[in-house]
Design an enzyme around this catalytic site. Structure first.
Site, PDB file in Angstrom:
ATOM      1  N   ARG A 146      11.552  -1.187  10.823  1.00 52.98           N
ATOM      2  CA  ARG A 146      10.471  -0.827  11.743  1.00 52.98           C
ATOM      3  C   ARG A 146      10.426  -1.769  12.943  1.00 52.98           C
ATOM      4  NH1 ARG A 146       5.104   0.332   8.231  1.00 52.98           N
ATOM      5  NH2 ARG A 146       4.205  -1.035   9.815  1.00 52.98           N
TER       6      ARG A 146
ATOM      7  N   LYS B 195       0.838  -1.210   0.000  1.00 56.04           N
ATOM      8  CA  LYS B 195       0.000   0.000   0.000  1.00 56.04           C
ATOM      9  C   LYS B 195       0.873   1.261   0.000  1.00 56.04           C
ATOM     10  CE  LYS B 195      -1.916  -1.137   3.939  1.00 56.04           C
ATOM     11  NZ  LYS B 195      -1.224  -2.406   4.270  1.00 56.04           N
TER      12      LYS B 195
ATOM     13  N   ARG C  51      -9.511   0.697   9.217  1.00 56.82           N
ATOM     14  CA  ARG C  51      -9.033  -0.656   9.492  1.00 56.82           C
ATOM     15  C   ARG C  51     -10.066  -1.496  10.218  1.00 56.82           C
ATOM     16  NH1 ARG C  51      -3.297   0.297   9.339  1.00 56.82           N
ATOM     17  NH2 ARG C  51      -2.190  -1.627   9.673  1.00 56.82           N
TER      18      ARG C  51
ATOM     19  N   ARG D  34      -0.017  -9.103  13.493  1.00 58.07           N
ATOM     20  CA  ARG D  34      -0.590  -8.095  12.591  1.00 58.07           C
ATOM     21  C   ARG D  34      -1.416  -8.773  11.490  1.00 58.07           C
ATOM     22  NH1 ARG D  34       4.661  -5.253  10.786  1.00 58.07           N
ATOM     23  NH2 ARG D  34       3.352  -4.155   9.305  1.00 58.07           N
TER      24      ARG D  34
ATOM     25  N   ARG E  57      11.868  -5.495   4.830  1.00 55.99           N
ATOM     26  CA  ARG E  57      11.661  -4.062   4.538  1.00 55.99           C
ATOM     27  C   ARG E  57      12.674  -3.178   5.264  1.00 55.99           C
ATOM     28  NH1 ARG E  57       5.866  -1.635   5.452  1.00 55.99           N
ATOM     29  NH2 ARG E  57       6.082  -2.722   7.437  1.00 55.99           N
TER      30      ARG E  57
END
Ligand code: AP5
Length: 214
Positions: free
Chosen positions: A160, A13, A88, A171, A127
């Site tokens: 992160r 996203k 969400r 998550r 990431r």
């Protein structure tokens, strides 16, 4: 364009939003980015949000809805925006609809970026993000030329806090339970589009642009 981006953690996203900002000149509103900044700045909001984020859970609806309402009232949203990571939950989606109805500016599109669950763990553990310019890399798929350094601006790359395996598992579970139902919510409103989120980032972006007439 007033767009909601939907998709599991790691679906891409943020990656697609960055490209849409460049192409369309409208802002990205990422509740994750707003919350991470509040945590880094040590504000009361950040202190409240931190424990939810560290566990991979969701920050309470009332907190996030208030944040987004404030952000939508800013001048740069007049030409449109990309909501990334919000809504969400169904209560967040309903609160957004009510707010936009009161402004007479309903959403124009909801775009779901679909990636098989098996691919997401590798995307998230790999990431890396530039602290300075936010450019994103992935040590598995799109590594920077020099480890830990941004190709674009020379800034330091960071990982992160919530991109750890256990937190990612949570998550993904939270996504399935609380956020995936929004796909049907927006289908019911007649504004849902879906794009296959695997393959090259540029190919996906081309499909996104033609779906959104961007
Ligand atoms: P948030 O920051 O919104 O995180 P998220 O939804 O988990 O999504 P991500 O940012 O992890 O993934 P993405 O889909 O943007 O993927 P990306 O483009 O980075 O939320 C974090 C936390 O904040 C939540 O857990 C919650 O606690 C809280 N929060 C936020 N909003 C909230 C809300 N509304 N209500 C309550 N709580 C809230 O890509 C991932 C990786 O994949 C990158 O390395 C990228 O380079 C790579 N990649 C992208 N596309 C491709 C491709 N096509 N092929 C290969 N690799 C790719």
């Amino acid at each position: 364009m007033r767009l909601v981006l939907l998709g599991a953690p790691g679906a891409g996203k943020g990656t697609q939003a960055m490209k849409l900002i460049d192409k369309c000149g409208i802002p990205q509103i990422s509740t994750g980015d707003i919350l991470r900044k509040a945590v880094a700045d040590g504000t009361p909001l950040g202190k409240e949000a931190k424990s939810y984020m560290d566990s991979g859970g969701l920050v309470p609806d009332t907190v996030v809805i208030g944040l987004v309402k404030e952000r939508l009232a800013q001048d740069d949203c007049e030409k449109g925006y990309i909501l990334d990571g919000f809504p969400r939950t169904t209560p967040q989606a309903e609160a957004l609809d009510a707010e936009l109805a009161s402004m007479n500016t309903p959403l124009t599109d909801a775009l779901s970026v679909d990636v098989p669950m098996d691919d997401l763990m590798k995307r998230l553990t790999g990431r890396r993000t530039c602290k300075a310019c936010k450019q994103m890399y992935n040590v598995h798929f799109s590594a920077p030329q020099k480890e830990g350094v941004c190709d674009k601006c020379g800034g330091e790359l960071m990982q992160r806090d919530d991109d750890k395996e256990d937190t990612i598992k949570n998550r993904l579970e939270v996504y399935q339970k609380s956020t995936a139902p929004l796909i049907d919510y927006y289908k019911g409103k007649g504004i849902l589009k879906s794009v296959e989120g695997t393959g090259s980032i540029d190919d996906i972006f081309n499909k996104v642009c033609s779906m959104l007439n961007a």
